[in-house]
Motif scaffolding. Structure first.
Motif, PDB file in Angstrom:
ATOM      1  N   ASP A  50     -28.700  34.005 123.808  1.00  0.00           N
ATOM      2  CA  ASP A  50     -27.297  33.559 123.922  1.00  0.00           C
ATOM      3  C   ASP A  50     -26.337  34.712 124.238  1.00  0.00           C
ATOM      4  OD1 ASP A  50     -27.071  34.944 121.514  1.00  0.00           O
ATOM      5  OD2 ASP A  50     -26.494  33.186 120.329  1.00  0.00           O
ATOM      6  N   GLY A  51     -26.865  35.912 124.428  1.00  0.00           N
ATOM      7  CA  GLY A  51     -26.037  37.053 124.800  1.00  0.00           C
ATOM      8  C   GLY A  51     -25.499  37.860 123.638  1.00  0.00           C
ATOM      9  N   THR A  52     -25.853  37.505 122.429  1.00  0.00           N
ATOM     10  CA  THR A  52     -25.414  38.284 121.268  1.00  0.00           C
ATOM     11  C   THR A  52     -26.388  39.436 121.031  1.00  0.00           C
ATOM     12  OG1 THR A  52     -26.609  36.822 119.737  1.00  0.00           O
ATOM     13  CG2 THR A  52     -24.269  36.323 120.154  1.00  0.00           C
ATOM     14  N   LEU A  53     -25.834  40.538 120.527  1.00  0.00           N
ATOM     15  CA  LEU A  53     -26.681  41.691 120.213  1.00  0.00           C
ATOM     16  C   LEU A  53     -27.681  41.334 119.125  1.00  0.00           C
ATOM     17  CD1 LEU A  53     -24.067  44.589 120.267  1.00  0.00           C
ATOM     18  CD2 LEU A  53     -26.078  44.384 121.738  1.00  0.00           C
ATOM     19  N   TRP A  96     -32.216  50.631 125.817  1.00  0.00           N
ATOM     20  CA  TRP A  96     -31.340  49.483 126.027  1.00  0.00           C
ATOM     21  C   TRP A  96     -31.077  48.806 124.687  1.00  0.00           C
ATOM     22  CZ3 TRP A  96     -35.369  46.964 129.752  1.00  0.00           C
ATOM     23  CH2 TRP A  96     -35.390  47.641 130.972  1.00  0.00           C
ATOM     24  N   ASP A  97     -29.964  48.108 124.590  1.00  0.00           N
ATOM     25  CA  ASP A  97     -29.737  47.200 123.464  1.00  0.00           C
ATOM     26  C   ASP A  97     -30.546  45.936 123.705  1.00  0.00           C
ATOM     27  OD1 ASP A  97     -27.783  48.529 121.813  1.00  0.00           O
ATOM     28  OD2 ASP A  97     -26.309  48.164 123.387  1.00  0.00           O
ATOM     29  N   LEU A 157     -29.679  43.524 129.170  1.00  0.00           N
ATOM     30  CA  LEU A 157     -28.522  43.237 130.002  1.00  0.00           C
ATOM     31  C   LEU A 157     -28.651  43.950 131.338  1.00  0.00           C
ATOM     32  CD1 LEU A 157     -25.610  41.992 130.007  1.00  0.00           C
ATOM     33  CD2 LEU A 157     -24.826  44.180 129.139  1.00  0.00           C
ATOM     34  N   VAL A 158     -28.404  43.214 132.427  1.00  0.00           N
ATOM     35  CA  VAL A 158     -28.449  43.760 133.780  1.00  0.00           C
ATOM     36  C   VAL A 158     -27.156  43.356 134.483  1.00  0.00           C
ATOM     37  CG1 VAL A 158     -29.679  43.798 135.980  1.00  0.00           C
ATOM     38  CG2 VAL A 158     -30.968  43.556 133.845  1.00  0.00           C
ATOM     39  N   CYS A 159     -26.566  44.292 135.208  1.00  0.00           N
ATOM     40  CA  CYS A 159     -25.318  44.029 135.921  1.00  0.00           C
ATOM     41  C   CYS A 159     -25.478  44.412 137.385  1.00  0.00           C
ATOM     42  CB  CYS A 159     -24.175  44.834 135.318  1.00  0.00           C
ATOM     43  SG  CYS A 159     -23.866  44.409 133.601  1.00  0.00           S
ATOM     44  N   GLU A 160     -24.783  43.674 138.249  1.00  0.00           N
ATOM     45  CA  GLU A 160     -24.757  44.012 139.663  1.00  0.00           C
ATOM     46  C   GLU A 160     -23.385  43.681 140.215  1.00  0.00           C
ATOM     47  OE1 GLU A 160     -27.597  41.764 141.928  1.00  0.00           O
ATOM     48  OE2 GLU A 160     -26.900  39.872 141.111  1.00  0.00           O
TER      49      GLU A 160
END
Length: 168
Positions: A10-13, A4-5, A31-34
């Protein structure tokens, strides 16, 4: 091995690779998405989590999703996860919310996908899902309010559910 990255809160790489299963360094997130899947006739897709899954095995959930792989953004991740877990190929996703969970060190992106796929075309992913069913909007509202829905998932979709009048 799943890579994973690493992200800052704050959501920045962060420029750091993370390995699934390893303890995440303090201050780093993944990062997780649904995605909540709705048919144009307003039926919703429920997926039964594989009984062998360590968390909520056998529970029905109103989502498909998972962790983003290295190099994926939220839209690429949600598209891949939907395809892997349901066989549904879609390109139209509406982001509903983002959450940061410090306890699990993840940044959640929640989406809605309205798809006119053939309802019988859903396919299951071994080790992830055991069954599926399409439910009417009324049955979905009952599910949301029954206590059977995974509470953390309900909270992540609570703004959408409130806007739709689904929370009684």
């Amino acid at each position: 091995m799943e890579i994973w990255d690493g992200y800052n809160r704050d959501g920045t790489l962060a420029g750091v690779d993370l390995i699934r299963g390893d303890r995440l360094p303090q201050g780093l997130y993944h990062l997780v998405c649904e995605v909540l899947v709705r048919h144009p006739d307003v039926d919703y897709l429920l997926m039964q989590r594989a009984k062998t899954k360590p968390n909520y095995g056998g529970f029905w959930e109103a989502t498909a999703g998972g962790s983003a792989l290295k190099g994926e953004d939220a839209f690429v991740c949600v598209k891949r996860e939907l395809s892997e877990e349901t066989g549904i190929a879609a390109n139209d996703f509406t982001e509903l919310a983002r959450f940061v969970f410090d306890d699990s060190q993840c940044i959640f992106h929640t989406f809605l996908c309205v798809t006119d796929c053939e309802k019988t075309s859903v396919r299951l992913q071994a080790g992830e899902t055991d069954a599926y069913k399409w439910v009417t909007e009324q049955a979905f509202i009952a599910f949301v309010n029954s206590g059977a829905m995974i509470e953390r998932q309900k909270k992540r979709y609570s703004e959408y559910f409130s806007e739709k009048g689904y929370i009684l």
